[in-house]
Design a protein around this motif. Structure first.
Motif, PDB file in Angstrom:
ATOM      1  N   SER A  24       2.845  37.931  -8.655  1.00 51.53           N
ATOM      2  CA  SER A  24       2.594  37.429 -10.016  1.00 51.53           C
ATOM      3  C   SER A  24       3.505  36.251 -10.331  1.00 51.53           C
ATOM      4  O   SER A  24       3.066  35.240 -10.886  1.00 51.53           O
ATOM      5  CB  SER A  24       2.805  38.528 -11.056  1.00 51.53           C
ATOM      6  N   ARG A  25       4.767  36.386  -9.999  1.00 53.00           N
ATOM      7  CA  ARG A  25       5.735  35.308 -10.228  1.00 53.00           C
ATOM      8  C   ARG A  25       5.398  34.104  -9.355  1.00 53.00           C
ATOM      9  O   ARG A  25       5.455  32.959  -9.800  1.00 53.00           O
ATOM     10  CB  ARG A  25       7.144  35.827  -9.942  1.00 53.00           C
ATOM     11  N   ARG A  62       2.419  33.304  -8.211  1.00 46.56           N
ATOM     12  CA  ARG A  62       1.204  32.680  -8.746  1.00 46.56           C
ATOM     13  C   ARG A  62       1.546  31.774  -9.923  1.00 46.56           C
ATOM     14  O   ARG A  62       1.050  30.655 -10.010  1.00 46.56           O
ATOM     15  CB  ARG A  62       0.185  33.734  -9.172  1.00 46.56           C
ATOM     16  N   GLN A  63       2.383  32.254 -10.817  1.00 45.67           N
ATOM     17  CA  GLN A  63       2.761  31.448 -11.985  1.00 45.67           C
ATOM     18  C   GLN A  63       3.392  30.138 -11.538  1.00 45.67           C
ATOM     19  O   GLN A  63       3.052  29.074 -12.052  1.00 45.67           O
ATOM     20  CB  GLN A  63       3.718  32.236 -12.890  1.00 45.67           C
ATOM     21  N   TYR A  97       3.270  28.502  -8.406  1.00 40.17           N
ATOM     22  CA  TYR A  97       2.405  27.621  -7.626  1.00 40.17           C
ATOM     23  C   TYR A  97       1.208  27.114  -8.444  1.00 40.17           C
ATOM     24  O   TYR A  97       0.763  25.987  -8.257  1.00 40.17           O
ATOM     25  CB  TYR A  97       1.937  28.314  -6.346  1.00 40.17           C
ATOM     26  N   GLU A  98       0.729  27.937  -9.374  1.00 38.85           N
ATOM     27  CA  GLU A  98      -0.412  27.522 -10.189  1.00 38.85           C
ATOM     28  C   GLU A  98       0.031  26.701 -11.403  1.00 38.85           C
ATOM     29  O   GLU A  98      -0.424  25.578 -11.606  1.00 38.85           O
ATOM     30  CB  GLU A  98      -1.195  28.755 -10.645  1.00 38.85           C
ATOM     31  N   ASP A  99       0.927  27.247 -12.214  1.00 39.25           N
ATOM     32  CA  ASP A  99       1.295  26.599 -13.472  1.00 39.25           C
ATOM     33  C   ASP A  99       2.302  25.470 -13.313  1.00 39.25           C
ATOM     34  O   ASP A  99       2.232  24.477 -14.027  1.00 39.25           O
ATOM     35  CB  ASP A  99       1.851  27.632 -14.463  1.00 39.25           C
ATOM     36  N   VAL A 100       3.237  25.602 -12.400  1.00 39.42           N
ATOM     37  CA  VAL A 100       4.263  24.572 -12.223  1.00 39.42           C
ATOM     38  C   VAL A 100       3.798  23.498 -11.243  1.00 39.42           C
ATOM     39  O   VAL A 100       3.846  22.310 -11.543  1.00 39.42           O
ATOM     40  CB  VAL A 100       5.611  25.186 -11.776  1.00 39.42           C
ATOM     41  N   GLY A 148       0.674  23.183  -9.978  1.00 32.13           N
ATOM     42  CA  GLY A 148      -0.678  22.724 -10.277  1.00 32.13           C
ATOM     43  C   GLY A 148      -1.738  23.087  -9.258  1.00 32.13           C
ATOM     44  O   GLY A 148      -2.804  22.479  -9.229  1.00 32.13           O
ATOM     45  N   LYS A 151      -4.748  25.382  -7.539  1.00 32.18           N
ATOM     46  CA  LYS A 151      -5.892  26.101  -8.095  1.00 32.18           C
ATOM     47  C   LYS A 151      -5.934  27.515  -7.516  1.00 32.18           C
ATOM     48  O   LYS A 151      -5.895  27.699  -6.293  1.00 32.18           O
ATOM     49  CB  LYS A 151      -7.184  25.358  -7.762  1.00 32.18           C
ATOM     50  N   ARG A 177       8.560  19.978 -15.575  1.00 33.94           N
ATOM     51  CA  ARG A 177       7.920  21.292 -15.514  1.00 33.94           C
ATOM     52  C   ARG A 177       8.919  22.402 -15.197  1.00 33.94           C
ATOM     53  O   ARG A 177       8.534  23.529 -14.933  1.00 33.94           O
ATOM     54  CB  ARG A 177       6.785  21.257 -14.508  1.00 33.94           C
ATOM     55  N   ASP A 199      11.046  27.661  -4.503  1.00 27.74           N
ATOM     56  CA  ASP A 199      10.126  28.470  -5.299  1.00 27.74           C
ATOM     57  C   ASP A 199      10.905  29.679  -5.829  1.00 27.74           C
ATOM     58  O   ASP A 199      12.103  29.827  -5.521  1.00 27.74           O
ATOM     59  CB  ASP A 199       8.880  28.843  -4.491  1.00 27.74           C
TER      60      ASP A 199
END
Length: 127
Positions: free
Chosen positions: A17-18, A20-21, A23-26, A28, A30, A81, A112
């Motif tokens: 979960s961490r 994903r947040q 790699y996806e939100d910071v 960018g 998909k 970011r 990361d």
């Protein structure tokens, strides 16, 4: 034969979960899927499979890197970011954390949430 095919990156995490947040939100990327085997994300060109491991220890070196055309712009974007760039005593780095190699290439490293070292690089002598 393999040189004409896309590469897939493999990363480990202790908390998908961490990861994903980040790699996806910071970064960018998909989101593609998440199952018992891996969290799968993609960029325009590549796929990254992030596997959850209970006792994962990050490698002591860069595991993934991105070649960019304007390292200052990308590093500034990541800093906005929330990314903190690594500082190494052997490297003379600028205020963003970018090191210029003797040949003119530039590199900046960051981690990361699991401590895996990632990098940006800009190369002066590309084919």
């Amino acid at each position: 034969m393999l040189s004409s095919n896309k590469m897939i990156g493999f990363v480990t995490t202790r908390d998908s979960s961490r990861a994903r947040q980040f790699y996806e939100d910071v970064l960018g990327f998909k989101f593609v899927s998440n199952d018992q085997f891996a969290l799968v994300l993609e960029t325009d060109e590549n796929m990254i499979r992030i596997s959850e491991v209970k006792d994962g220890t990050p490698a002591g070196h860069t595991i993934l890197g991105w070649e960019v055309q304007n390292i200052e712009k990308v590093a500034a974007w990541l800093k906005e970011r929330g990314v903190t760039f690594e500082r190494y005593p052997w490297a003379k780095q600028d205020e963003l954390g970018i090191w210029m190699a003797p040949g003119g290439d530039q590199v900046a490293w960051f981690k990361d949430p699991d401590g895996n070292v990632l990098s940006l690089s800009q190369h002066v002598n590309r084919r």
